[in-house]
Design an enzyme around this catalytic site. Structure first.
Site, PDB file in Angstrom:
ATOM      1  N   TYR A  53       0.809  -1.293   0.217  1.00 23.95           N
ATOM      2  CA  TYR A  53       0.036  -0.021   0.097  1.00 23.95           C
ATOM      3  C   TYR A  53       0.972   1.264   0.094  1.00 23.95           C
ATOM      4  O   TYR A  53       0.611   2.229   0.882  1.00 23.95           O
ATOM      5  CB  TYR A  53      -0.920   0.090   1.319  1.00 23.95           C
ATOM      6  CG  TYR A  53      -1.880  -1.172   1.389  1.00 23.95           C
ATOM      7  CD1 TYR A  53      -2.132  -1.873   0.197  1.00 23.95           C
ATOM      8  CD2 TYR A  53      -2.210  -1.720   2.624  1.00 23.95           C
ATOM      9  CE1 TYR A  53      -2.898  -2.904   0.264  1.00 23.95           C
ATOM     10  CE2 TYR A  53      -3.188  -2.714   2.590  1.00 23.95           C
ATOM     11  CZ  TYR A  53      -3.447  -3.306   1.680  1.00 23.95           C
ATOM     12  OH  TYR A  53      -4.165  -4.784   1.845  1.00 23.95           O
ATOM     13  N   HIS A 119       0.655 -12.091   1.660  1.00 22.21           N
ATOM     14  CA  HIS A 119      -0.230 -11.470   0.990  1.00 22.21           C
ATOM     15  C   HIS A 119      -0.422 -11.960  -0.449  1.00 22.21           C
ATOM     16  O   HIS A 119       0.448 -12.288  -1.399  1.00 22.21           O
ATOM     17  CB  HIS A 119       0.441 -10.131   0.823  1.00 22.21           C
ATOM     18  CG  HIS A 119      -0.393  -8.843   0.567  1.00 22.21           C
ATOM     19  ND1 HIS A 119      -0.174  -7.535   0.517  1.00 22.21           N
ATOM     20  CD2 HIS A 119      -1.796  -8.716  -0.006  1.00 22.21           C
ATOM     21  CE1 HIS A 119      -1.167  -6.757  -0.006  1.00 22.21           C
ATOM     22  NE2 HIS A 119      -2.233  -7.582  -0.153  1.00 22.21           N
TER      23      HIS A 119
END
Length: 339
Positions: A53, A119
């Site tokens: 992010y 992830h």
């Protein structure tokens, strides 16, 4: 806000958590600071972030050290990294996972991670690298008390289930996104199985990554055109009924008692206040009727976008590899011609 136990862990998570992906667009960290402080003050104790992010971890790293560690539960991720070079986006090797965890803890200034997720495991070149390198590296970090609980995240639920089944490392938590929304409830099929394994389930993206809002979804969204059009029609219907599709979407995604927490991105404190209000008020009888109408009339039977993201990614990787190979041979040819 009530707290719910997460699987077999000792964590009690608030009904909604703060999705740190929303902070990546913040040019002023003060906005994020206001969101986090307001959330904690009003009983939200869970924050999620990731190196993917962009600068989310850096922003939170300026906020969290000034908040008592007992006031919040923080999760981050490893295996997926932000880079301008697509060939550097994913690395599930033992050393890179170890490096990523250490870096997240340092950048966040949080001493340890309550949960660390591998992830988007569906983007690994194969599941073996997740099973034999990434997860053992996370287990080592857990043994060193750098992380409390090991998790995996991803879009295809069958792949999450497969990893849990095959892993010799105990998986404590799975993070599933866009799978318990107005347009997709596949998560319900897997909840009993995860519960039997003692695996906690975190739900994320109740707005289906921008699909279920009053704005157009982002350009990169992998949903088919008919799904986007159906969502747009549903949003228009909601406005005509003097409500919003975001309100109904959040009510629906947080209504199942089997799902302890739902992560929601909040770009500013006004969005957070609105989300908290929706949760506290609950769904009225009229809201419930509208939720059922929207699902039945507009969103029933729409296909998910499983596999689309991976296909785009690997196609782009192939293009970049071919480009790099072509450049290499051109350079070799030029060097040879120089002698």
């Amino acid at each position: 806000m009530k707290k719910n136990k997460l699987g077999a862990t000792k964590l009690g998570l608030s009904q909604i958590g703060i999705g740190g992906a929303a902070f990546k667009d913040h040019t002023d960290p003060k906005d994020a600071k206001t969101v986090v402080e307001y959330a904690i003050k009003h009983g939200i104790n869970y924050i999620d972030t990731s190196p993917w992010y962009i600068n989310s971890e850096e922003i939170l790293g300026k906020i969290l050290p000034h908040i008592s560690r007992s006031k919040y539960i923080i999760s981050s991720k490893c295996g997926r990294n932000y880079s301008r070079d697509i060939l550097e986006w994913f690395d599930f090797s033992f050393d890179k996972i170890t490096e990523s965890i250490d870096n997240s803890i340092e950048v966040l200034g949080c001493k340890y991670l309550d949960i660390c997720f591998c992830h988007d495991i569906e983007f690994a070149p194969n599941l073996e690298v997740v099973l034999n390198e990434a997860l053992p590296a996370m287990k080592t970090a857990k043994d060193k008390r750098k992380i409390k609980y090991i998790g995996i995240s991803g879009y295809p639920l069958d792949k999450l289930k497969t990893i849990v089944e095959l892993s010799t490392v105990k998986i404590d938590v799975v993070l599933s996104y866009c799978k318990y929304t107005l347009n997709d409830t596949e998560l319900l099929e897997y909840l009993p199985w995860f519960e039997e394994q003692g695996v906690g389930v975190i739900n994320a993206s109740p707005f289906a990554m921008g699909l279920l809002t009053n704005s157009d979804p982002p350009k990169w969204h992998s949903a088919k055109s008919e799904t986007k059009e159906a969502a747009k029609a549903a949003a228009e219907f909601c406005r005509a009924e003097r409500t919003s599709i975001t309100k109904l979407a959040l009510q629906f995604s947080t209504s199942n008692p089997k799902i302890p927490v739902t992560l929601v991105g909040c770009e500013n404190v006004d969005q957070l206040k609105e989300n908290i209000s929706v949760i506290e008020q609950g769904a009225s009888q009229e809201d419930t009727i509208l939720i059922n109408t929207v699902r039945e009339k507009f969103l029933k039977g729409l296909s998910s976008w499983e596999g689309v993201g991976e296909e785009k990614f690997w196609r782009k990787v192939k293009e970049e590899m071919e480009k790099a190979t072509s450049t290499y041979w051109k350079m070799q040819s030029a060097t040879t011609g120089a002698f």
